[in-house]
Motif scaffolding. Structure first.
Motif, mmCIF file in Angstrom:
data_model
loop_
_atom_site.group_PDB
_atom_site.id
_atom_site.type_symbol
_atom_site.label_atom_id
_atom_site.label_comp_id
_atom_site.label_asym_id
_atom_site.label_seq_id
_atom_site.Cartn_x
_atom_site.Cartn_y
_atom_site.Cartn_z
ATOM 1 N N PRO A 20 17.684 -146.771 -47.172
ATOM 2 C CA PRO A 20 16.812 -145.886 -47.941
ATOM 3 C C PRO A 20 16.076 -146.611 -49.067
ATOM 4 N N ASP A 21 16.748 -147.573 -49.715
ATOM 5 C CA ASP A 21 16.117 -148.316 -50.804
ATOM 6 C C ASP A 21 15.229 -149.438 -50.289
ATOM 7 N N SER A 22 15.459 -149.844 -49.032
ATOM 8 C CA SER A 22 14.668 -150.921 -48.436
ATOM 9 C C SER A 22 14.153 -150.462 -47.082
ATOM 10 N N PRO A 23 12.994 -149.769 -47.039
ATOM 11 C CA PRO A 23 12.451 -149.295 -45.761
ATOM 12 C C PRO A 23 12.061 -150.473 -44.880
ATOM 13 N N PRO A 24 11.817 -150.244 -43.583
ATOM 14 C CA PRO A 24 11.403 -151.327 -42.691
ATOM 15 C C PRO A 24 10.187 -152.052 -43.254
ATOM 16 N N PHE A 25 10.259 -153.364 -43.265
ATOM 17 C CA PHE A 25 9.184 -154.173 -43.848
ATOM 18 C C PHE A 25 7.923 -154.095 -42.999
ATOM 19 N N GLN A 26 6.766 -153.960 -43.674
ATOM 20 C CA GLN A 26 5.462 -153.985 -43.019
ATOM 21 C C GLN A 26 4.573 -154.964 -43.770
ATOM 22 N N LEU A 27 4.170 -156.003 -43.094
ATOM 23 C CA LEU A 27 3.384 -157.052 -43.724
ATOM 24 C C LEU A 27 2.063 -156.503 -44.253
ATOM 25 N N GLY A 28 1.808 -156.725 -45.540
ATOM 26 C CA GLY A 28 0.552 -156.300 -46.153
ATOM 27 C C GLY A 28 0.486 -154.835 -46.524
ATOM 28 N N LYS A 29 1.543 -154.073 -46.253
ATOM 29 C CA LYS A 29 1.560 -152.635 -46.553
ATOM 30 C C LYS A 29 2.393 -152.362 -47.806
ATOM 31 N N PRO A 30 2.114 -151.274 -48.536
ATOM 32 C CA PRO A 30 2.933 -150.924 -49.705
ATOM 33 C C PRO A 30 4.351 -150.565 -49.291
ATOM 34 N N ARG A 31 5.295 -150.877 -50.156
ATOM 35 C CA ARG A 31 6.703 -150.576 -49.885
ATOM 36 C C ARG A 31 6.986 -149.080 -49.982
ATOM 37 N N PHE A 32 6.249 -148.404 -50.868
ATOM 38 C CA PHE A 32 6.501 -146.989 -51.121
ATOM 39 C C PHE A 32 5.338 -146.138 -50.622
ATOM 40 N N GLN A 33 5.645 -144.898 -50.212
ATOM 41 C CA GLN A 33 4.632 -143.979 -49.708
ATOM 42 C C GLN A 33 3.559 -143.724 -50.755
ATOM 43 N N GLN A 34 2.291 -143.798 -50.346
ATOM 44 C CA GLN A 34 1.191 -143.638 -51.281
ATOM 45 C C GLN A 34 0.632 -142.210 -51.312
ATOM 46 N N THR A 35 1.252 -141.304 -50.554
ATOM 47 C CA THR A 35 0.773 -139.923 -50.520
ATOM 48 C C THR A 35 1.297 -139.101 -51.693
ATOM 49 N N SER A 36 2.329 -139.590 -52.373
ATOM 50 C CA SER A 36 2.884 -138.866 -53.517
ATOM 51 C C SER A 36 2.683 -139.674 -54.796
ATOM 52 N N PHE A 37 2.611 -138.956 -55.921
ATOM 53 C CA PHE A 37 2.445 -139.633 -57.210
ATOM 54 C C PHE A 37 3.634 -140.545 -57.484
ATOM 55 N N TYR A 38 4.848 -140.090 -57.152
ATOM 56 C CA TYR A 38 6.053 -140.885 -57.418
ATOM 57 C C TYR A 38 6.031 -142.188 -56.614
ATOM 58 N N GLY A 39 5.585 -142.100 -55.357
ATOM 59 C CA GLY A 39 5.499 -143.298 -54.524
ATOM 60 C C GLY A 39 4.497 -144.288 -55.081
ATOM 61 N N ARG A 40 3.342 -143.777 -55.521
ATOM 62 C CA ARG A 40 2.323 -144.665 -56.107
ATOM 63 C C ARG A 40 2.824 -145.254 -57.421
ATOM 64 N N PHE A 41 3.571 -144.458 -58.202
ATOM 65 C CA PHE A 41 4.119 -144.938 -59.468
ATOM 66 C C PHE A 41 5.072 -146.110 -59.232
ATOM 67 N N GLU A 82 14.939 -156.293 -47.866
ATOM 68 C CA GLU A 82 14.830 -156.511 -49.310
ATOM 69 C C GLU A 82 14.244 -157.890 -49.609
ATOM 70 N N GLN A 83 14.676 -158.901 -48.871
ATOM 71 C CA GLN A 83 14.154 -160.261 -49.067
ATOM 72 C C GLN A 83 12.671 -160.341 -48.702
ATOM 73 N N LEU A 84 12.278 -159.646 -47.636
ATOM 74 C CA LEU A 84 10.880 -159.659 -47.209
ATOM 75 C C LEU A 84 9.987 -158.921 -48.211
ATOM 76 N N TRP A 85 10.449 -157.764 -48.687
ATOM 77 C CA TRP A 85 9.674 -157.026 -49.683
ATOM 78 C C TRP A 85 9.544 -157.839 -50.968
ATOM 79 N N SER A 86 10.620 -158.503 -51.363
ATOM 80 C CA SER A 86 10.596 -159.329 -52.570
ATOM 81 C C SER A 86 9.620 -160.491 -52.416
ATOM 82 N N ALA A 87 9.607 -161.111 -51.236
ATOM 83 C CA ALA A 87 8.688 -162.225 -50.974
ATOM 84 C C ALA A 87 7.234 -161.761 -51.042
#
Length: 340
Positions: A20-41, A82-87
């Motif tokens: 839940p804290d580390s969703p499947p990595f997507q190269l070049g995509k945001p880690r958090f959902q951009q449809t909600s204010f909290y995700g964008r925050f 987590e390592q991929l998102w951090s990179a």
């Protein structure tokens, strides 16, 4: 074909170790959902994280190599999401996405708060002289201009004249309004000295907000004349829309007005109350350090909140756009890049 297969296998492996804290990595995509204010925050908290300023050259190379391994499907076993998102966070914080060159540290988004806070403190210093007002307004707009230029879209060459035009317009408007308001406050005989000092502390906000709008309009005026690209749900280019450009500039301008509001309005209110405390009255030397901490806290809160107001990729109904755009797609809505 081989690259597609290896990338697919890397994606499958990434999904396998997701949490839940580390969703499947997507190269070049945001880690958090951009449809909600909290995700964008949460997304923008990652972008402005000042810890990335201290990443070593070796760690940066490791992060870039890890992303290259993922791209080509040659990841070592056991690499986590987590390592991929951090990179990816490290690479995006330090390297320009178009030129792949390192962004000068003070002009990175992650350096905006640490390097911008001393300027905010300077803007809010009490008993400003004409020279100090001009200096801090000039320094603030110069810093903003350098950040904008360092993080610009470099896929299409933009003439230096546009950058200079926006910079000069922002500096002139900021200095003119700040100086003009200060002169009016000084001449206001009805104000007591304490009231005059308090009002003067709020002068930087209208000056900076108006300069920010001026900067956005001048720097991006070409978009109003030529339009911006709008895309359908599959990411296909539908056309170029001037109406979408107006929406994009309006949203960006509103963000630039909201951004300095907590930074330049809250600290004067907080400081006017703290200055009455026994501690600061007995130790006036603490005034500047306390004001710096208050400004830093306000800046750290205001920046992610303001830039999270609207999605980076904003959506608009095709019926609101030019007839030729509506005819060019069967999609009910299209998206456009608002810009930061």
């Amino acid at each position: 074909m081989a690259d597609t297969t290896t990338t697919a296998s890397a994606t499958a492996a990434s999904a396998a170790n997701a949490s839940p804290d580390s969703p499947p990595f997507q190269l070049g995509k945001p880690r958090f959902q951009q449809t909600s204010f909290y995700g964008r925050f949460r997304h923008f908290l990652d972008i402005i994280d000042p810890r990335t300023l201290f990443v070593t050259e070796r760690r940066l190379r490791e992060a870039v190599q890890l992303l290259e391994d993922y791209k080509h499907g040659t990841l070592h076993p056991g690499v986590t999401n987590e390592q991929l998102w951090s990179a990816q966070k490290i690479k995006q914080a330090i390297l320009h996405p178009d030129t792949n060159e390192k962004i000068f540290m003070p002009f990175r988004m992650s350096g905006y708060i640490p390097f911008g806070t001393p300027i905010v403190v300077g803007l809010l210093l009490p008993n400003q002289t004409l020279a100090s007002t001009v200096f801090w307004q000039w320094l603030n707009q110069s810093h903003n201009a350098c950040v904008n230029y360092a993080n610009r879209n470099a896929t299409k060459p933009s003439p230096a004249s546009k950058f200079i035009q926006g910079y000069l317009g922002a500096v002139i408007s900021a200095v003119s309004i700040a100086v003009g308001l200060n002169v009016l406050v000084q001449k206001a005989n009805k104000f007591t000295p304490a009231t005059r000092l308090l009002v003067q502390r709020f002068v930087p906000f209208p000056a900076v907000a108006s300069a920010n709008i001026c900067n956005v309009v001048l720097m991006r005026y070409g978009e109003l004349e030529e339009g911006i690209d709008v895309l359908d749900a599959d990411g296909n280019l539908v056309g170029s829309s001037k109406i979408a450009a107006r929406h994009a500039l309006l949203e960006t301008a509103l963000t630039r007005v909201v951004l300095p509001m907590p930074i330049l309005v809250l600290p004067p209110i907080v400081m006017s109350m703290l200055e009455k405390t026994a501690l600061l009255q007995a130790r006036p030397r603490l005034l500047l350090p306390v004001q710096s901490l208050v400004c830093l806290a306000a800046f750290g809160l205001a920046l992610p909140l303001a830039i999270s107001l609207f999605p980076q990729m904003s959506e608009i109904e095709t019926s609101q756009l030019e007839p030729e755009i509506a005819r060019a797609t069967s999609s009910r809505t299209v998206v456009y890049n608002k810009g930061l």
